[in-house]
Scaffold this motif. Structure first.
Motif, PDB file in Angstrom:
ATOM      1  N   VAL A 238       3.937  -4.275  -3.833  1.00 21.39           N
ATOM      2  CA  VAL A 238       4.916  -5.248  -3.057  1.00 21.39           C
ATOM      3  C   VAL A 238       5.610  -5.775  -4.133  1.00 21.39           C
ATOM      4  O   VAL A 238       4.778  -6.377  -5.165  1.00 21.39           O
ATOM      5  CB  VAL A 238       4.263  -6.082  -2.149  1.00 21.39           C
ATOM      6  CG1 VAL A 238       5.176  -7.161  -1.642  1.00 21.39           C
ATOM      7  CG2 VAL A 238       3.692  -5.336  -0.677  1.00 21.39           C
ATOM      8  N   VAL A 251      10.089 -10.172   0.306  1.00 14.86           N
ATOM      9  CA  VAL A 251       9.693  -9.085  -0.006  1.00 14.86           C
ATOM     10  C   VAL A 251      10.849  -7.925  -0.330  1.00 14.86           C
ATOM     11  O   VAL A 251      11.294  -7.920   0.854  1.00 14.86           O
ATOM     12  CB  VAL A 251       8.525  -8.398   0.752  1.00 14.86           C
ATOM     13  CG1 VAL A 251       8.040  -6.829   0.377  1.00 14.86           C
ATOM     14  CG2 VAL A 251       7.483  -9.413   0.655  1.00 14.86           C
ATOM     15  N   ALA A 254       8.436  -2.741  -0.829  1.00  9.51           N
ATOM     16  CA  ALA A 254       7.209  -2.431  -0.557  1.00  9.51           C
ATOM     17  C   ALA A 254       6.890  -0.923  -0.405  1.00  9.51           C
ATOM     18  O   ALA A 254       7.732  -0.055   0.167  1.00  9.51           O
ATOM     19  CB  ALA A 254       6.959  -3.261   0.650  1.00  9.51           C
ATOM     20  N   SER A 259       3.707  -0.407   4.502  1.00 11.53           N
ATOM     21  CA  SER A 259       4.861  -1.094   3.733  1.00 11.53           C
ATOM     22  C   SER A 259       5.920  -1.671   4.616  1.00 11.53           C
ATOM     23  O   SER A 259       6.430  -2.532   4.230  1.00 11.53           O
ATOM     24  CB  SER A 259       5.126  -0.165   2.709  1.00 11.53           C
ATOM     25  OG  SER A 259       5.901   1.044   3.430  1.00 11.53           O
ATOM     26  N   GLU A 261       5.491  -3.270   7.170  1.00  6.40           N
ATOM     27  CA  GLU A 261       4.971  -4.765   7.918  1.00  6.40           C
ATOM     28  C   GLU A 261       5.363  -5.703   6.758  1.00  6.40           C
ATOM     29  O   GLU A 261       5.558  -6.933   6.963  1.00  6.40           O
ATOM     30  CB  GLU A 261       3.408  -4.742   8.094  1.00  6.40           C
ATOM     31  CG  GLU A 261       3.195  -3.623   9.329  1.00  6.40           C
ATOM     32  CD  GLU A 261       1.486  -4.088   9.757  1.00  6.40           C
ATOM     33  OE1 GLU A 261       1.073  -4.744   9.219  1.00  6.40           O
ATOM     34  OE2 GLU A 261       1.218  -3.099  10.310  1.00  6.40           O
ATOM     35  N   HIS A 262       5.575  -5.458   5.386  1.00 11.10           N
ATOM     36  CA  HIS A 262       5.859  -6.265   4.484  1.00 11.10           C
ATOM     37  C   HIS A 262       7.212  -6.335   4.252  1.00 11.10           C
ATOM     38  O   HIS A 262       7.806  -7.224   3.567  1.00 11.10           O
ATOM     39  CB  HIS A 262       4.944  -6.050   3.090  1.00 11.10           C
ATOM     40  CG  HIS A 262       3.351  -6.061   3.381  1.00 11.10           C
ATOM     41  ND1 HIS A 262       2.798  -6.908   3.050  1.00 11.10           N
ATOM     42  CD2 HIS A 262       2.700  -5.150   4.110  1.00 11.10           C
ATOM     43  CE1 HIS A 262       1.158  -6.897   3.376  1.00 11.10           C
ATOM     44  NE2 HIS A 262       1.327  -5.675   3.930  1.00 11.10           N
ATOM     45  N   GLN A 263       7.940  -5.363   4.105  1.00 11.70           N
ATOM     46  CA  GLN A 263       9.444  -5.117   3.734  1.00 11.70           C
ATOM     47  C   GLN A 263      10.111  -6.301   4.602  1.00 11.70           C
ATOM     48  O   GLN A 263      10.466  -6.416   5.692  1.00 11.70           O
ATOM     49  CB  GLN A 263       9.887  -3.687   4.154  1.00 11.70           C
ATOM     50  CG  GLN A 263      11.316  -3.516   3.609  1.00 11.70           C
ATOM     51  CD  GLN A 263      11.200  -3.534   2.195  1.00 11.70           C
ATOM     52  OE1 GLN A 263      10.689  -2.743   1.573  1.00 11.70           O
ATOM     53  NE2 GLN A 263      12.260  -4.086   1.487  1.00 11.70           N
ATOM     54  N   LEU A 265       9.835  -9.435   4.497  1.00 14.26           N
ATOM     55  CA  LEU A 265       9.320 -10.642   4.878  1.00 14.26           C
ATOM     56  C   LEU A 265       9.696 -11.887   3.951  1.00 14.26           C
ATOM     57  O   LEU A 265       9.707 -11.532   2.845  1.00 14.26           O
ATOM     58  CB  LEU A 265       7.681 -10.545   4.833  1.00 14.26           C
ATOM     59  CG  LEU A 265       6.952  -9.846   6.168  1.00 14.26           C
ATOM     60  CD1 LEU A 265       5.518  -9.871   5.653  1.00 14.26           C
ATOM     61  CD2 LEU A 265       7.159 -10.711   7.167  1.00 14.26           C
ATOM     62  N   SER A 272       0.914 -18.869   0.349  1.00 12.76           N
ATOM     63  CA  SER A 272       0.977 -17.315   0.465  1.00 12.76           C
ATOM     64  C   SER A 272       0.279 -16.917  -1.158  1.00 12.76           C
ATOM     65  O   SER A 272       0.249 -17.784  -2.132  1.00 12.76           O
ATOM     66  CB  SER A 272       2.458 -17.008   0.344  1.00 12.76           C
ATOM     67  OG  SER A 272       3.309 -17.230  -0.756  1.00 12.76           O
ATOM     68  N   ARG A 301      -0.806  -9.422   8.271  1.00 12.29           N
ATOM     69  CA  ARG A 301      -0.559  -8.085   7.757  1.00 12.29           C
ATOM     70  C   ARG A 301      -1.506  -7.453   6.695  1.00 12.29           C
ATOM     71  O   ARG A 301      -1.100  -6.725   6.031  1.00 12.29           O
ATOM     72  CB  ARG A 301       0.961  -8.285   7.123  1.00 12.29           C
ATOM     73  CG  ARG A 301       0.735  -9.143   6.034  1.00 12.29           C
ATOM     74  CD  ARG A 301       2.144  -9.675   5.485  1.00 12.29           C
ATOM     75  NE  ARG A 301       2.277 -10.377   4.246  1.00 12.29           N
ATOM     76  CZ  ARG A 301       1.976 -11.563   4.132  1.00 12.29           C
ATOM     77  NH1 ARG A 301       1.514 -12.207   5.479  1.00 12.29           N
ATOM     78  NH2 ARG A 301       1.988 -12.264   2.907  1.00 12.29           N
ATOM     79  N   TRP A 302      -2.771  -8.156   6.508  1.00 15.51           N
ATOM     80  CA  TRP A 302      -3.604  -7.635   5.612  1.00 15.51           C
ATOM     81  C   TRP A 302      -4.569  -6.694   6.365  1.00 15.51           C
ATOM     82  O   TRP A 302      -5.639  -6.543   5.419  1.00 15.51           O
ATOM     83  CB  TRP A 302      -4.327  -8.846   4.996  1.00 15.51           C
ATOM     84  CG  TRP A 302      -3.346  -9.712   4.343  1.00 15.51           C
ATOM     85  CD1 TRP A 302      -2.787 -11.125   4.697  1.00 15.51           C
ATOM     86  CD2 TRP A 302      -2.401  -9.576   3.064  1.00 15.51           C
ATOM     87  NE1 TRP A 302      -2.148 -11.613   3.738  1.00 15.51           N
ATOM     88  CE2 TRP A 302      -1.765 -10.777   2.778  1.00 15.51           C
ATOM     89  CE3 TRP A 302      -2.296  -8.394   2.257  1.00 15.51           C
ATOM     90  CZ2 TRP A 302      -0.934 -10.784   1.758  1.00 15.51           C
ATOM     91  CZ3 TRP A 302      -1.240  -8.544   1.142  1.00 15.51           C
ATOM     92  CH2 TRP A 302      -0.553  -9.726   0.906  1.00 15.51           C
TER      93      TRP A 302
END
Length: 575
Positions: A238, A251, A254, A259, A261-263, A265, A272, A301-302
């Motif tokens: 990321v 983000v 990702a 990926s 779920e992170h793109q 954000l 964080s 999201r982890w």
């Protein structure tokens, strides 16, 4: 009497022969064991891949001392970070549950790294039993593995076959194997370090090559994430960049596991994990990201991830963003040796952004210079000629007797006047100065808003402008237009997951229309729409309206969102 005397030497001879045979068997067994030990040492030392070395060590140990079960625990601090077993099937391992982390009797060798041999392991004070489904174990032999002066881990063996206890010879054999294992582990580490160093050099060369060739900034940054993920064996990579004028991070790239779920954000610095890396000013790691106390905000999201490392991207003492890499749950944690080159490599990403920014500035300067030249030519040549042509036509009217012809000439003169107005509006826009944002023309500010959105969108939206935008739109309305564009494009970047966006500014007599259409996921049912309410209120204050709904965004498939913002304009000259 004589027969009995004759039998006595024969009995003694038989006993001597039996004892000799026992000694011969013992010597033969010792010889075979030495040969096995030498073969095990050669087998372990012949591997260069660390994972294979560890597997060979535990398998060789089980065979050498004739144990039913064996394990090798790798120590990280005061706990076991890795636990390899032999003699336990995969089904049985799943039934037992999570691998031990270094408590109880296993932790005894961590706390006191000396050989430990037990007849009944349950009787040791540090032992507190086995989990459900664990096979019964009684005899125990443990020996530490040292790499130079560092305790790398421990070999654990249980259940000597045949029900016997582990003896001093077993301990000597295992200690000898542990010494050879330490040498093999060090060689494997050196080999891995050399291989990683070569891969980092090759990755750096590729990134530098892309930078020198003028490759797109987005392509270079994605390459940085992909190379770092590959070299460090990360399942998720990321990259987060500063978000607009705020202190938040978004983000931008990702790749890998989950990926999506992170793109896109947007996360605050405070609370964080990437923000913690910025605050630390260097790389930070964690073994379990979901339990890390530094992560207190953001959506969950982890899931499925364990070890994570994050490092700031710094160039010329300026932080450009954060690079984060993660591995799956229960994977090996990131070591200091692994992450040492990551800070320098992340600097390549910051350098890419620095060069891209300077390239944009240089292109902007060249563009402004070219606009000045065009404006001078239009003013000094085109307008003067059009004006002269209009004067000639007006002076020719007295020679025209036919009313229809006279009317046509007057319409031509009016058209020339309108053309001169358009050219003057264009000149005004071309000569607007970038240094003072408030004094920029609306055309220039619209272009700037679209170009800024390209960094978070990952592509440049198309932009179409119609009419006398710089002359007929008042400054107060222009401020609202820029705010509408920035908010609409920000919403697309954060929520739409679009691949194309079309922006339109159109000025018709008495009306300005701003349209932003994308081909993304559309407006969610019941989602928050505070940003859209703000835009609608801006339109209401000026007697206009705003609509937002489905639209094809230029894709033709009927998806996405189409936002239209309309306001009335005062008559020309009434500004």
């Amino acid at each position: 009497m004589g027969d009995e005397a004759a039998r006595l030497p024969r009995l003694q001879l038989d006993e001597l022969l039996e004892e000799l045979q026992v000694r011969i068997d013992a010597v033969r067994g010792t010889r075979d064991r030495v040969h096995s030990l030498l073969e095990a040492v050669l087998s372990v030392g012949g591997e260069l891949d660390l994972a294979q070395v560890l597997r060979r060590i535990v398998e060789s140990a089980v065979i050498l001392v004739d144990a039913e079960y064996g394990a090798l625990g790798v120590i990280e601090g005061t706990r076991l970070s890795q636990f390899l077993t032999s003699g336990i099937s995969a089904d049985k391992a799943r039934e037992i549950g999570p691998l031990p982390s270094g408590h109880g009797l296993l932790g005894e060798l961590i706390r006191h790294p000396e050989p430990l041999r037990l007849t009944e392991l349950s009787e040791h004070p540090a032992s507190y039993g086995f989990p459900a489904g664990h096979p019964p174990m009684h005899s125990f032999l443990g020996v530490p593995i040292r790499v130079r002066d560092e305790v790398f881990g421990n070999i654990y063996l249980t259940e000597k076959r045949g029900g016997a206890d582990f003896d001093g010879e077993d301990e000597t054999v295992l200690r000898t194997l542990a010494v050879a294992a330490g040498v093999a582990i060090e060689n494997a580490r050196l080999y891995k370090a050399a291989r990683d160093r070569q891969e980092w050099l090759e990755a750096n060369a590729r990134i530098v090559g892309d930078l020198l060739s003028g490759a797109d900034e987005r392509v270079v940054l994605r390459g940085v994430v992909e190379h770092a993920s590959r070299i460090l064996g990360a399942d998720l990579g990321v990259m987060a960049l500063p978000f607009g004028e705020t202190t938040d991070l978004q983000v931008a790239i990702a790749v890998g596991m989950d990926s999506g779920e992170h793109q896109g954000l947007v996360l605050p610095v405070e609370g964080s994990f990437m923000g913690a890396a910025l605050a630390a000013g260097g790389s930070i790691t964690t073994g379990e990201i979901r339990k890390d106390p530094r992560v207190t905000v953001g959506p969950p999201r982890w899931s499925g991830l364990g070890p994570v490392v994050a490092v700031p991207m710094v160039a010329e003492d300026r932080v450009r963003g954060v690079l984060l890499l993660g591995r799956t749950e229960h994977a090996l944690p990131f070591t200091d040796d692994e992450t040492a080159p990551l800070a320098a490599f992340a600097g390549q990403a910051a350098l890419a952004m620095e060069l891209a920014e300077r390239r944009r500035v240089a292109e902007q300067v060249a563009l402004l210079e070219d606009r000045d030249r065009i404006a001078r030519d239009l003013h000094d040549l085109a307008i003067q000629r059009l004006f002269a042509t209009g004067m000639t036509l007006q002076s020719s009217l007295r020679f025209i007797d036919h009313p229809e012809a006279s009317e046509r000439v007057m319409r031509a003169v009016d058209d020339l006047d309108e053309t001169i107005k358009i050219i003057r509006s264009t000149i005004f826009g071309l000569r607007a100065k970038e240094a003072d944002r408030k004094r920029l023309s609306l055309r220039a500010r619209a272009v700037t808003a679209v170009e800024s959105a390209a960094r978070t969108l990952g592509f440049t939206p198309s932009l179409r402008m119609e009419g006398l935008i710089d002359t007929d739109v008042p400054q107060t309305v222009a401020e609202d237009v820029v705010a509408v564009l920035e908010e609409a494009l920000s919403n697309v970047a954060r929520h739409a997951h679009a691949s194309a966006v079309e922006v339109s500014l159109a000025v018709s007599p008495g009306r300005l229309t701003v349209t932003v259409a994308d081909d993304g996921t559309g407006l969610p049912e019941g989602g928050r729409r505070s940003g859209l309410r703000n835009l609608a209120e801006r339109a209401d204050r000026r007697g206009g309206e705003m609509t937002a709904g489905g639209g094809d965004g230029g894709s033709g498939d009927g998806g996405g969102t189409r936002l239209v913002w309309r306001v009335p304009l005062p008559p020309a000259g009434g500004q």
